[in-house]
Design a protein around this motif. Structure first.
Motif, PDB file in Angstrom:
ATOM      1  N   ASP A 196       0.824  -1.214   0.000  1.00 28.83           N
ATOM      2  CA  ASP A 196       0.000   0.000   0.000  1.00 28.83           C
ATOM      3  C   ASP A 196       0.858   1.264   0.000  1.00 28.83           C
ATOM      4  OD1 ASP A 196       0.855  -0.721   2.565  1.00 28.83           O
ATOM      5  OD2 ASP A 196      -0.748   0.420   3.522  1.00 28.83           O
ATOM      6  N   ARG A 201      -3.203  -1.112  -4.663  1.00 29.23           N
ATOM      7  CA  ARG A 201      -4.477  -0.907  -3.974  1.00 29.23           C
ATOM      8  C   ARG A 201      -4.903  -2.213  -3.316  1.00 29.23           C
ATOM      9  NH1 ARG A 201      -6.053  -1.582  -9.360  1.00 29.23           N
ATOM     10  NH2 ARG A 201      -7.645  -3.206  -9.678  1.00 29.23           N
ATOM     11  N   ALA A 202      -5.546  -2.096  -2.179  1.00 25.28           N
ATOM     12  CA  ALA A 202      -5.988  -3.279  -1.442  1.00 25.28           C
ATOM     13  C   ALA A 202      -7.274  -3.835  -2.048  1.00 25.28           C
ATOM     14  CB  ALA A 202      -6.214  -2.924   0.023  1.00 25.28           C
ATOM     15  N   GLU A 203      -7.302  -5.157  -2.194  1.00 19.34           N
ATOM     16  CA  GLU A 203      -8.514  -5.874  -2.588  1.00 19.34           C
ATOM     17  C   GLU A 203      -8.620  -7.088  -1.688  1.00 19.34           C
ATOM     18  OE1 GLU A 203      -9.030  -6.812  -6.677  1.00 19.34           O
ATOM     19  OE2 GLU A 203      -9.064  -4.704  -7.334  1.00 19.34           O
ATOM     20  N   PHE A 207      -3.190  -7.338  -2.629  1.00 19.88           N
ATOM     21  CA  PHE A 207      -2.940  -6.008  -3.174  1.00 19.88           C
ATOM     22  C   PHE A 207      -2.768  -6.131  -4.682  1.00 19.88           C
ATOM     23  CE2 PHE A 207      -1.779  -5.678   1.232  1.00 19.88           C
ATOM     24  CZ  PHE A 207      -2.191  -4.405   1.601  1.00 19.88           C
ATOM     25  N   LEU A 209      -1.763  -4.159  -8.472  1.00 15.18           N
ATOM     26  CA  LEU A 209      -1.118  -3.076  -9.200  1.00 15.18           C
ATOM     27  C   LEU A 209      -1.458  -3.213 -10.673  1.00 15.18           C
ATOM     28  CD1 LEU A 209       0.935  -0.686  -9.379  1.00 15.18           C
ATOM     29  CD2 LEU A 209       2.670  -2.423  -9.862  1.00 15.18           C
ATOM     30  N   GLN A 213      -0.773   1.818 -15.606  1.00 17.14           N
ATOM     31  CA  GLN A 213      -0.833   3.162 -15.060  1.00 17.14           C
ATOM     32  C   GLN A 213       0.301   4.002 -15.636  1.00 17.14           C
ATOM     33  OE1 GLN A 213      -0.568   2.657 -10.855  1.00 17.14           O
ATOM     34  NE2 GLN A 213      -2.681   1.999 -10.619  1.00 17.14           N
TER      35      GLN A 213
END
Length: 221
Positions: A196, A201-203, A207, A209, A213
């Motif tokens: 994080d 992002r946490a799911e 996590f 990525l 992006q």
């Protein structure tokens, strides 16, 4: 409790000296290089105060010098924590003898931090060694699941556990994108995850990525 407070009131200088000495010894037991330097710096500060109160100036000078050295190393280490130039990512074959040696040497520690890891890189997986100079500081193993790289191992040796060298695999998104990956998903079994702090992002307990992006992975704090 009252007796202890009375003793400290009468012997606080002795307590200061013993406390600084105990912390100094404790710092020498640390495997993590940054933690060792930090504790040693604090112990040096305590001993500077203790020796200054007693007027033992040679010891004040000695601890001042060692504290300055520790502070210099701490600043240098903190600058290197997220400096890609300080670490190199090396792809290795699944049957690479050195990879096997690293995994065998640290097998017990790996099981404590990632108990689901099989102990070997398996077919369908890819392995990367993270090095600092000629020293191995970490190993990352991912498994292909379509366009998803599932993290099976993200291991850091005890000396560098205050760092996150695995981030340099994720930061080099071209390294994974060139292999057809578009996303990285971590294992929910990884102990003390750091993801994080570097753009994941946490799911649930994992996590994620997204490698598409435009900014890539952000450096952690």
């Amino acid at each position: 409790m009252k007796n202890l407070l009375d003793w400290l009131a009468d012997h606080w200088v002795d307590a200061l000296g013993w406390g600084g000495s105990a912390l100094l010894v404790y710092s020498l037991l640390q495997q993590r290089v940054l933690r060792f330097r930090t504790l040693n710096l604090v112990a040096g500060g305590v001993l500077i105060a203790f020796n200054a109160i007693l007027g033992v100036w040679p010891m004040v000078a000695l601890n001042a010098v060692t504290s300055a050295i520790n502070l210099w190393f701490i600043l240098r280490l903190r600058r290197q924590r997220h400096d890609a130039a300080s670490f190199e990512v090396i792809e290795v074959g699944l049957d690479d003898q050195y990879l096997r040696h690293v995994l065998d040497t640290h097998a017990g520690d790996i099981q404590q931090h990632q108990p689901t890891f099989a102990g070997r890189a398996l077919p369908g997986q890819e392995a990367f060694v993270i090095a600092k100079g000629d020293e191995t500081v970490g190993v990352v193993v991912v498994e292909r699941d379509g366009e998803v790289a599932r993290v099976r191992l993200d291991y850091v040796t005890p000396k560098y556990r205050d760092f996150t060298p695995g981030e340099f695999v994720w930061r080099r998104s071209d390294l994974l994108r060139s292999r057809g990956y578009r996303q990285v998903v971590t294992s929910p079994e990884i102990v003390s995850p750091y993801y994080d702090r570097i753009g994941f992002r946490a799911e649930g307990r994992s996590f994620v990525l997204d490698l598409d992006q435009p900014e890539g992975v952000a450096a952690g704090s």
